[in-house]
Design a protein around this motif. Structure first.
Motif, mmCIF file in Angstrom:
data_model
loop_
_atom_site.group_PDB
_atom_site.id
_atom_site.type_symbol
_atom_site.label_atom_id
_atom_site.label_comp_id
_atom_site.label_asym_id
_atom_site.label_seq_id
_atom_site.Cartn_x
_atom_site.Cartn_y
_atom_site.Cartn_z
ATOM 1 N N HIS A 13 3.043 4.157 -1.899
ATOM 2 C CA HIS A 13 3.182 4.682 -3.257
ATOM 3 C C HIS A 13 4.234 5.790 -3.267
ATOM 4 C CE1 HIS A 13 0.546 8.045 -2.012
ATOM 5 N NE2 HIS A 13 -0.324 7.137 -1.603
ATOM 6 N N GLU A 20 -0.240 -1.649 -4.998
ATOM 7 C CA GLU A 20 -1.690 -1.555 -4.848
ATOM 8 C C GLU A 20 -2.337 -2.827 -4.310
ATOM 9 O OE1 GLU A 20 -5.353 0.085 -7.611
ATOM 10 O OE2 GLU A 20 -3.723 -1.008 -8.585
ATOM 11 N N SER A 21 -1.847 -3.965 -4.755
ATOM 12 C CA SER A 21 -2.487 -5.234 -4.448
ATOM 13 C C SER A 21 -1.431 -6.291 -4.163
ATOM 14 C CB SER A 21 -3.363 -5.666 -5.628
ATOM 15 O OG SER A 21 -3.692 -7.021 -5.574
ATOM 16 N N TYR A 58 2.639 2.328 -7.233
ATOM 17 C CA TYR A 58 1.779 1.990 -6.095
ATOM 18 C C TYR A 58 1.755 0.482 -5.895
ATOM 19 C CZ TYR A 58 -2.607 1.904 -3.328
ATOM 20 O OH TYR A 58 -3.564 1.712 -2.355
ATOM 21 N N LYS A 77 0.805 -1.224 0.000
ATOM 22 C CA LYS A 77 0.000 0.000 0.000
ATOM 23 C C LYS A 77 0.843 1.282 0.000
ATOM 24 C CE LYS A 77 -4.103 -1.762 -0.311
ATOM 25 N NZ LYS A 77 -4.898 -1.576 -1.568
#
Length: 413
Positions: free
Chosen positions: A48, A177-178, A175, A46
């Motif tokens: 960035h 992100e996942s 990022y 998470k």
């Protein structure tokens, strides 16, 4: 055009061979002790980089609007055929290969980093341009400016480092992100923030042997006031334009001095500055720096119409704003006096000596064409700008140099 490309290719090969030697001859540490590689820190889940929203100027910027196959802007997207990258392409339409030119450039750089970091492993793209509307309304996937990536072995333990490598490769926003992928995006190709050239505005005034003219009226062949390698004022021929585009918008810095002089130029253009008001050898006591780094209290070199030598004037203000119209003349001397202030003709590489050296083929071809008429057509082809007004040799040279020069020497947006 075919001849110009062959010449550029030949010149670049020669430059590859001579660059290590030329760098040793320039100022600085030369070929001294090799620096230890910098330790890279993986991103955490998470996180960035940079630590701002994706759609801000400090990151990838605002959306320019979705691009569809029917859109005129679709022709600006390119297909990435890099064999060192795996493309998921679950739609079987090739959409995952479609992206902006800048996104492709950064992705290809990342692919090399991945192979170097994990031999036998490739970069894998799971999503690039979105033609199906599966992302949020203003997603940069719709413009080919974003990619979702993994490694080819799908080893999640590598994803933190993969994100860091993406940052190092120049993506404007990365990022983690996942757990299943890393999201990366870039600025718009038309963004003023990624303009790599160095230019002056059209209203910048220069002194030629035919009188004082504005930059937008300057022509190849004009003899323009400049400074020779001995620090003396001289007239030098404009042999080409490295950039010339009346419609291009760029971010300019205006630097003013206590003597009322002002010069306006782009952020990464080189200008002569010093930290002291030397009354002798002012040229030798100055160094070339990026315009954006000049600060009040430093001194610029300027030409007083009443005397035949250079003076230094203290900087009192620096402002910035966007302007339309960019002009970057290249003189034989590599310098030019604009609005009375001495500037370099070069940009994005913070060493004017190196820049002047690598443009020697352009000067040489220009000089030879004056004595060999058959070279005139070749010289004209080489100096013909691309559709955006950028000199083809300069653009090819920049792309080549970005593979070998560190970011401490060459600006890479």
């Amino acid at each position: 055009m075919h001849c110009s490309l062959k010449l550029v290719q030949a010149v670049l090969i020669i430059l590859l061979l001579v660059t290590p030697l030329s760098l040793q001859c320039g100022p600085g540490r030369g070929s001294g002790r090799r620096r230890r590689p910098r330790k890279l820190t993986p991103l955490v889940f998470k996180q960035h980089v940079p630590n701002v929203s994706e759609n801000t100027i400090g990151a990838s910027g605002l959306s320019d609007g979705a691009i569809t196959k029917e859109d005129a802007k679709f022709k600006d997207l390119v297909s990435n055929e890099n064999s060192n990258i795996e493309f998921k392409d679950e739609e079987r339409t090739g959409a995952d290969r479609m992206m902006s030119e800048r996104c492709k450039e950064k992705l290809n750089m990342l692919a090399i980093s991945v192979m170097n970091q994990w031999p036998g492993v490739k970069l894998r793209v799971t999503e690039a341009w979105d033609e199906d509307g599966t992302h949020s309304k203003d997603s940069l996937h719709y413009e080919g400016r974003a990619v979702d990536i993994t490694t080819s072995d799908k080893d999640r333990a590598k994803y933190g480092m993969l994100a860091r490598l993406a940052v190092e490769s120049g993506f404007d926003w990365v990022y983690y992100e996942s757990r299943n992928h890393i999201h990366c995006s870039v600025k718009s190709d038309s963004s003023v923030a990624i303009k790599i050239g160095g230019c002056f505005p059209g209203y910048g005034m220069v002194t030629t042997q035919r009188g004082t003219v504005s930059m937008d009226r300057l022509a190849v062949g004009d003899m323009v006031l400049s400074v020779g390698s001995d620090g003396q004022l001289e007239f030098s021929e404009v042999i080409t334009f490295l950039d010339r585009n009346t419609g291009e918008t760029a971010l300019f810095y205006t630097i003013g001095t206590e003597d009322g002089r002002t010069i306006t130029l782009t952020a990464k253009h080189l200008i002569y500055a010093s930290d002291s008001n030397s009354t002798t050898d002012v040229f030798d006591n100055s160094v070339v720096v990026y315009a954006e780094t000049v600060k009040p209290g430093q001194y610029l070199l300027y030409h007083d119409d009443n005397v035949e030598y250079l003076k230094a004037s203290r900087v009192t203000m620096v402002t910035s704003r966007t302007e339309r119209g960019v002009y970057a003349p290249l003189t034989h001397s590599g310098t030019i006096v604009v609005d009375g202030v001495v500037a370099s003709c070069y940009a994005v590489i913070n060493n004017a000596n190196i820049a002047h050296l690598v443009f020697a083929p352009i000067r040489g071809l220009h000089d030879l064409s004056a004595h060999a008429p058959w070279l005139t057509q070749l010289s004209s082809a080489v100096n013909t700008p691309d559709p955006k007004g950028v000199h083809r040799y300069a653009k090819a040279l920049y792309n080549f140099a970005s593979l070998f020069l560190s970011r401490s020497v060459l600006y890479v947006p």
